[in-house]
Design a protein around this motif. Structure first.
Motif, short mmCIF file in Angstrom:
data_model
loop_
_atom_site.label_atom_id
_atom_site.label_comp_id
_atom_site.label_asym_id
_atom_site.label_seq_id
_atom_site.Cartn_x
_atom_site.Cartn_y
_atom_site.Cartn_z
N ASP A 81 -14.64 -1.56 7.61
CA ASP A 81 -13.64 -2.59 7.89
C ASP A 81 -12.74 -2.76 6.64
O ASP A 81 -13.25 -3.07 5.56
N PRO A 82 -11.43 -2.54 6.79
CA PRO A 82 -10.54 -2.62 5.60
C PRO A 82 -10.38 -4.03 5.01
O PRO A 82 -9.87 -4.17 3.90
N THR A 83 -10.84 -5.04 5.73
CA THR A 83 -10.67 -6.41 5.25
C THR A 83 -11.25 -6.58 3.84
O THR A 83 -12.41 -6.23 3.60
N ASP A 84 -10.43 -7.11 2.92
CA ASP A 84 -10.82 -7.39 1.53
C ASP A 84 -11.05 -6.14 0.67
O ASP A 84 -11.34 -6.26 -0.51
N GLN A 85 -10.98 -4.97 1.25
CA GLN A 85 -11.15 -3.76 0.43
C GLN A 85 -9.86 -3.49 -0.35
O GLN A 85 -8.77 -3.86 0.11
N PRO A 86 -9.96 -2.85 -1.52
CA PRO A 86 -8.74 -2.56 -2.28
C PRO A 86 -7.83 -1.57 -1.54
O PRO A 86 -8.31 -0.59 -0.97
N LEU A 87 -6.55 -1.87 -1.53
CA LEU A 87 -5.54 -0.93 -1.00
C LEU A 87 -4.54 -0.73 -2.13
O LEU A 87 -3.79 -1.65 -2.49
N ILE A 88 -4.56 0.47 -2.71
CA ILE A 88 -3.70 0.73 -3.87
C ILE A 88 -2.28 1.02 -3.39
O ILE A 88 -2.07 1.79 -2.45
N LEU A 89 -1.32 0.36 -4.03
CA LEU A 89 0.09 0.63 -3.74
C LEU A 89 0.73 1.18 -5.02
O LEU A 89 0.51 0.66 -6.12
N ILE A 90 1.52 2.24 -4.86
CA ILE A 90 2.13 2.90 -6.02
C ILE A 90 3.64 2.92 -5.82
O ILE A 90 4.17 3.69 -5.02
N GLN A 91 4.30 2.04 -6.56
CA GLN A 91 5.77 1.92 -6.43
C GLN A 91 6.39 2.91 -7.41
O GLN A 91 6.72 2.57 -8.55
N HIS A 92 6.54 4.15 -6.97
CA HIS A 92 6.92 5.21 -7.90
C HIS A 92 8.45 5.34 -8.02
O HIS A 92 8.99 5.48 -9.11
N ARG A 93 9.11 5.33 -6.86
CA ARG A 93 10.59 5.49 -6.90
C ARG A 93 11.14 4.66 -5.75
O ARG A 93 11.52 5.18 -4.71
N ALA A 94 11.11 3.34 -5.95
CA ALA A 94 11.54 2.45 -4.86
C ALA A 94 11.82 1.07 -5.44
O ALA A 94 11.13 0.63 -6.37
N PRO A 95 12.82 0.37 -4.90
CA PRO A 95 13.11 -0.98 -5.40
C PRO A 95 12.08 -1.98 -4.87
O PRO A 95 11.34 -1.69 -3.92
N ASP A 96 12.07 -3.18 -5.48
CA ASP A 96 11.08 -4.21 -5.11
C ASP A 96 11.17 -4.60 -3.63
O ASP A 96 10.17 -4.89 -3.01
N GLU A 97 12.40 -4.57 -3.10
CA GLU A 97 12.52 -5.00 -1.69
C GLU A 97 11.74 -4.05 -0.76
O GLU A 97 11.19 -4.48 0.26
N LYS A 98 11.65 -2.79 -1.14
CA LYS A 98 10.88 -1.83 -0.33
C LYS A 98 9.37 -2.09 -0.49
O LYS A 98 8.60 -1.93 0.45
#
Ligand SMILES: NC(=O)C1=CN([C@@H]2O[C@H](COP(=O)(O)OP(=O)(O)OC[C@H]3O[C@@H](n4cnc5c(N)ncnc54)[C@H](OP(=O)(O)O)[C@@H]3O)[C@@H](O)[C@H]2O)C=CC1
Ligand SMILES: O=C(O)C(=O)Cc1ccc(O)cc1
Length: 484
Positions: free
Chosen positions: A134-151
Motif C-alpha cells: 500500500d503506497p500510503t505514507d511510503q516515501p515517493l521521491i520526486l526529482i525536479q531536474h529540468r522543470a519550473p516549480d509550477e510543474k
C-alpha cells in the motif's frame, strides 16, 4: 484551474505496463485522471483485452502515449531505459513533463538529457515500495531536474492519490541514498539465500533457525527471491555508488569471519562494539533504549518509541507477532498439502512447549554483524535514510539489527556463538562465499551472471514462495509505516 478542471484537460501516460505501471495506471485512473497506457507493441492486443472496461486508454506504442500525454512516466526495466527513451522520447508532446519509475537514476538521467527536446520538462519519480505494498505514507521521491516549480506543483497534485510522502532529491542524491538503503540490503538477503541453497538445506529444516530474527531473515530473503531479478540487478549493477557498498559488505563479512575462525575474542568484541557505538550511539555496556521523549500516539508504546536520538523499530512483541504470523502461514500451507516450513515449525515440541517458549539457540548472526560494521566503516547513518528513502524491507532490516545490538547481553551471546559454536560454521562459510560472489557480480556489472545466480537460488526456494510472501507481507505491514 481547480484539480477537477485539470482532470478534464491533463492526460497522464504510462509506458511499460508491468507491475509498477499497472499499479500507477489503475490508481491514477481511479482518482479521475485520464490515463493513456502501452506496453511493447507486440503486447497491444493482449493488453487491450486484459484492460477492457478498466477505464484505461490502451494505445499501441510509446509514440502514441508520448504524443498525447501531458505527464509521461516510463515504467520499464532499468537496462532498457536508454533504448526505450531513444525510441519514444522524440515523440513527446511539446511542454509535457517526463518522468521515470526506474529504481536507478544515472542511466535514466542520461537518456532523458540525450533524447528529450529542450521544450519538454524532466521531473522524475520513484516509489520506494514494491507493487503489492500500500503506497500510503511510503516515501515517493520526486526529482525536479529540468522543470519550473509550477510543474512540480502539478505533479504533486497528480500524485496525491497515492497518499505517499514526498521526498525531494536530486538525481545524484537519489542514487547515493538508494545504494545505501536498497543495494546493500538486497546483497545481504541474496547472500543468505545463496548460502542456504549451497548448503542444500532449507533453513527451517535444519533446526538452527528459530526465533523472530530468523523468521525475518528467511521470509524477507524468500520475498526478494520471489520477485523479478531485473529489478534487483538494475538497481545494483547500474548504480555507480552500489559497488562500494556491496563490496564493503562482503569485506566486513570476511573480516569478521576471519576473527571468528581464529577465535580472536577480544578483537571481535572490540570491533563489533565500536560499530555499535558508531551506528546506534550506545556506550559499551549501555542497554539501548528509547529515553521516552515522545511516543507515537496510535501505536502500542512497546512497539515504536520515538527517542531523542533514534526510533526503536523492533521489540520482542513484534518479533513474537512475526513468529505467530509464520506459524499461521505454515499451517495454511500444510493444510493446502504443500508441507509448510518457511514460517516456522509446529506449535508444540515433544515436551508440549509452544515454539516461542523453547530456548532459542544462539546464532552468530554474521549477516547482521557485518551490515552494522559495513555502515560504520562507510560512515553511513541508516537512521538518516529512514526519513528519506527507506523501503519497507530496509526498515525491517534496520529493525532486526537494532534489536540484536540493543542488548549487550544478546550481542555478546551472538559473538560467543560466532567464536565457539561450530554448528553455524558451515553456514557462515557458505555465507562468506556467497557475499563475495554477489559483490563480484555487482562489480563486474554483468546482467547475465546476475540473472543466473539469482535464478539458481530462486528455483530452489520456489515451493515456499507463497507461504513466505504471506509472512513477509505481515512483517512489512507491521514495520512498514514510517513513524509520525
Ligand atoms: N517491482 C518493484 O518492486 C519496483 C520497480 N521499480 C522500477 O519500475 C520499473 C518497472 O518495474 P516493474 O513494473 O516491476 O517491472 P516489469 O517487468 O513488471 O515491467 C516492465 C514492463 O515494461 C515493458 N517494456 C519493456 N520495453 C518496453 C517498450 N519498449 N515499450 C513499452 N513497454 C516496454 C516490459 O515488457 P517485457 O516484460 O516484455 O520486457 C514490462 O511489461 C523498473 O525500472 C523498476 O526498477 C520501482 C519501484 C518498485
Ligand atoms: O523494498 C525493497 O527493497 C524491495 O525489494 C522493493 C522495491 C524494489 C525496487 C524499488 O525500486 C523499490 C522497492
Amino acid at each position: 484551474m481547480t484539480t477537477q478542471d485539470e482532470k478534464e484537460v491533463i492526460e497522464v501516460g504510462i509506458i511499460g505496463m508491468g507491475d509498477m505501471g499497472k499499479l500507477y495506471a489503475h490508481t491514477l485512473q481511479r482518482a479521475g485522471w485520464k490515463v493513456n497506457v502501452c506496453d511493447r507493441p507486440e503486447n497491444y492486443k493482449s493488453l487491450s483485452q486484459e484492460l477492457k472496461g478498466s477505464g484505461l486508454n490502451v494505445l499501441k506504442d510509446g509514440h502514441q502515449v508520448s504524443r498525447q500525454s501531458d505527464y509521461i512516466i516510463y515504467s520499464v526495466e532499468a537496462a532498457f531505459i536508454d533504448s526505450v527513451v531513444a525510441q519514444y522520447g522524440p515523440s513527446t508532446k511539446v511542454g509535457a513533463i517526463v518522468a521515470g519509475q526506474t529504481s536507478v537514476k544515472a542511466p535514466e538521467k542520461e537518456a532523458f538529457e540525450k533524447y528529450l527536446a529542450d521544450d519538454v520538462h524532466i521531473l522524475s519519480c520513484h516509489s520506494m515500495h514494491g507493487p503489492t505494498i500500500d503506497p500510503t505514507d511510503q516515501p515517493l521521491i520526486l526529482i525536479q531536474h529540468r522543470a519550473p516549480d509550477e510543474k512540480l506543483r502539478l505533479v504533486e497534485r497528480i500524485m496525491s492519490c497515492f497518499k505517499s510522502r514526498y521526498v525531494y532529491l536530486t538525481y545524484d542524491e537519489h542514487d547515493r541514498v538508494t545504494a545505501n538503503t536498497q543495494a546493500v540490503t538486497h546483497a545481504a538477503f541474496l547472500s543468505m539465500g545463496t548460502a542456504w541453497k549451497c548448503s542444500n538445506q532449507y533453513p527451517w529444516d535444519s533446526g538452527l533457525y528459530r526465533g523472530g530474527i530468523e523468521m525475518v531473515k528467511i521470509n524477507i530473503c524468500l520475498r526478494i527471491y520471489s520477485n523479478k531479478w531485473h529489478v534487483y540487478a538494475g538497481l545494483a549493477l547500474l548504480n555507480p555508488s552500489a559497488k562500494i557498498q556491496v563490496t564493503q559488505y562482503a569485506q566486513s563479512s570476511t573480516d569478521l569471519f576471519k576473527l571468528m575462525v581464529a577465535e580472536k575474542e577480544e578483537e571481535l568484541i572490540k570491533r563489533v562494539f565500536e560499530a555499535r557505538k558508531g551506528i546506534f550511539g550506545w556506550e559499551d555496556e549501555e542497554e539501548g533504549e528509547g529515553g521516552g521523549q515522545r511516543r507515537s500516539s496510535n501505536r502500542d508504546a512497546s512497539e515504536v518509541i520515538i527517542t531523542r536520538r533514534k526510533p526503536i523499530l523492533m521489540s520482542d512483541k513484534l518479533l513474537d507477532r512475526f513468529n505467530f504470523a509464520a506459524r499461521k502461514a505454515a499451517q495454511l500451507q500444510a493444510a493446502n498439502g504443500h508441507g509448510g516450513g518457511a514460517g516456522g515449525e509446529e506449535d508444540h515440541d515433544g515436551e508440549g512447549r509452544r515454539e516461542e517458549e523453547k530456548p532459542q539457540p544462539p546464532n552468530s548472526h554474521l549477516s547482521l554483524l557485518a551490515i552494522v560494521d559495513c555502515w560504520h566503516i562507510l560512515g553511513i547513518d541508516p537512521y538518516a535514510h529512514l526519513d528519506l528513502a527507506a523501503t519497507p524491507i530496509f526498515r525491517v532490516w534496520i529493525g532486526v539489527c537494532e534489536y540484536l545490538f540493543r542488548s549487550p547481553v544478546r550481542l555478546r551471546e551472538s559473538i560467543r556463538a560466532a567464536l565457539y559454536d561450530h554448528d553455524f560454521r558451515s553456514d557462515d562459510t557458505e555465507f562468506i562465499v556467497a557475499a563475495r560472489g554477489w559483490a563480484q557480480a555487482v562489480q563486474f556489472g554483468n546482467f547475465e551472471l546476475y540473472q543466473q545466480r539469482f535464478e539458481e537460488t530462486s528455483t530452489f526456494f520456489e515451493p515456499r514462495f507463497e507461504e513466505a510472501n504471506i509472512v513477509g507481507s505481515e512483517m512489512l505491514k507491521v514495520v512498514a509505516v514510517p513513524s509520525p
